[in-house]
Design a protein around this motif. Structure first.
Motif, short mmCIF file in Angstrom:
data_model
loop_
_atom_site.label_atom_id
_atom_site.label_comp_id
_atom_site.label_asym_id
_atom_site.label_seq_id
_atom_site.Cartn_x
_atom_site.Cartn_y
_atom_site.Cartn_z
N LEU A 278 0.82 -1.21 0.00
CA LEU A 278 0.00 0.00 0.00
C LEU A 278 0.86 1.26 0.00
N GLU A 279 2.02 1.17 0.67
CA GLU A 279 2.89 2.34 0.73
C GLU A 279 3.34 2.77 -0.66
N ASN A 280 3.51 1.78 -1.53
CA ASN A 280 3.92 2.10 -2.91
C ASN A 280 2.79 2.67 -3.76
N THR B 112 -1.68 7.79 5.32
CA THR B 112 -1.56 6.87 6.46
C THR B 112 -2.92 6.38 6.94
N GLU B 113 -3.89 7.29 6.97
CA GLU B 113 -5.23 6.90 7.44
C GLU B 113 -5.82 5.81 6.56
N GLU B 114 -5.72 6.01 5.26
CA GLU B 114 -6.28 5.04 4.31
C GLU B 114 -5.55 3.71 4.43
N ILE B 115 -4.23 3.76 4.61
CA ILE B 115 -3.46 2.52 4.77
C ILE B 115 -3.96 1.77 6.01
N LYS B 116 -4.11 2.51 7.12
CA LYS B 116 -4.59 1.88 8.36
C LYS B 116 -5.95 1.25 8.18
N ARG B 117 -6.84 1.99 7.50
CA ARG B 117 -8.19 1.50 7.28
C ARG B 117 -8.17 0.19 6.50
N ARG B 118 -7.36 0.19 5.43
CA ARG B 118 -7.31 -1.00 4.59
C ARG B 118 -6.67 -2.19 5.31
#
Ligand SMILES: Nc1ncnc2c1ncn2[C@@H]1O[C@H](COP(=O)(O)OP(=O)(O)O)[C@@H](O)[C@H]1O
Ligand SMILES: [Mg+2]
Length: 282
Positions: free
Chosen positions: A109-111, A116-122
């Motif tokens: 996801l980082e790529n 950060t919020e969206e990454i955490k959610r996913r």
């Protein structure tokens, strides 16, 4: 149409034979497609054409076209295609290389340039749906086989692909692991509406859950259709060494001998057919 494979043939570099021969296939959004075939029939090669690994990363002789959501895979990068088509392979160990479960899921996801919020959610969503909540900080090699494969699936799911392609995801797992992974696949298709392309030897499972199956033989599609129709081709499937559920086989033999009128797909149907037989006896 989510995926269209048009006249695809593929020969690996230096190979004499084509591993895929004039494959034509369409996969609808939301569909569950099962792929069957003996070892070496081209199942994995076909899977690699869905996200562009063939022809981009594995070169060779590639004829025909694959379209994913209208994008020709020849002109679209693997990175781009991977956001639409998620690929999960046989051996989960080869796909896991981070220190924790959570980092493993967040990695891709980082790529994607997500915040950060969206990454955490996913990550939370992927953990929940694959039943890995509580294992966030676990070291992936310490997980069971079924957990590792669910983690591999979680990492792919976090990219929110529309299609999940799974190439024999249960072949290295114990019975419990197999059950966990197949239940997850069913859930993703029936509840989340994710399109599934699954290479799987468990024919009972495909009979129950696949909308359609194709059977590959020496790089060609030799059978295609609803599972119940494909599994009527008992002789062809047995010739290819494909395991047929006992009830399907018994019904087929009894039908051949004129004893039963209809084929049966499972024990229940076979039982009804047999009971019906007794009812007809005067
Ligand atoms: N990297 C490769 N180089 C050359 N030939 C390959 C390679 N990978 C697979 N093949 C050949 O392509 C054919 C199909 O293989 P594969 O797609 O792996 O079949 P399956 O997944 O159904 O077992 C086989 O004959 C296999 O030997
Ligand atoms: Mg394979």
């Amino acid at each position: 149409m989510l995926i269209r494979v048009e006249g695809v043939s593929f020969r690996y570099p230096r190979a004499k034979e084509y591993s895929l021969k004039n494959i034509n296939l369409k996969v609808r959004k939301g569909e569950f497609l099962g792929i069957l075939g003996a070892s070496g029939s081209g199942k994995s090669t076909l899977c690699l054409t869905f996200n562009g690994i063939i022809p981009h990363s594995i070169k060779g002789e590639f004829k025909g076209d694959v379209y994913v959501k209208g994008y020709n895979t020849r002109d679209t990068s693997v990175a781009r295609l991977s956001t639409i088509v998620g690929l999960v392979m046989q051996n989960p160990d080869s796909q896991l290389f981070n220190m924790t479960v959570e980092e493993e899921i967040a990695f891709g996801l980082e790529n994607l340039g997500l915040n950060t919020e969206e990454i955490k959610r996913r990550v939370r969503w992927a953990l929940k749906i694959t039943g890995l909540e509580g294992l966030e900080n676990e070291f992936p090699p310490n997980l069971s086989g079924g957990q590792k494969q669910r983690l591999a699936i979680a990492s792919v799911l976090a990219m929110k692909p529309e299609v999940l392609v799974l190439d024999e995801p249960t072949s290295q797992l114990d019975p419990l692991g197999k059950e966990q992974v197949l239940s997850l696949v069913t859930l993703l298709n029936k509840k989340q509406g994710i399109t599934i392309i699954l290479v799987e030897h468990n024919t009972e499972y495909l009979l129950s859950f696949a909308d359609r199956v194709i059977v590959l033989d020496k790089g060609e599609i030799i059978l295609e259709g609803k599972p119940k129709h494909v599994f009527e081709e008992v002789e062809t499937l047995e010739r290819l060494g494909i395991k047929i559920p006992a009830s399907v086989k018994i019904a087929h033999e009894l039908k051949k001998r004129g004893i039963l009128k209809k084929a049966a797909l499972d024990e229940k149907e076979l039982l009804y057919e047999i009971l019906d037989l007794f009812r007809r006896v005067p």
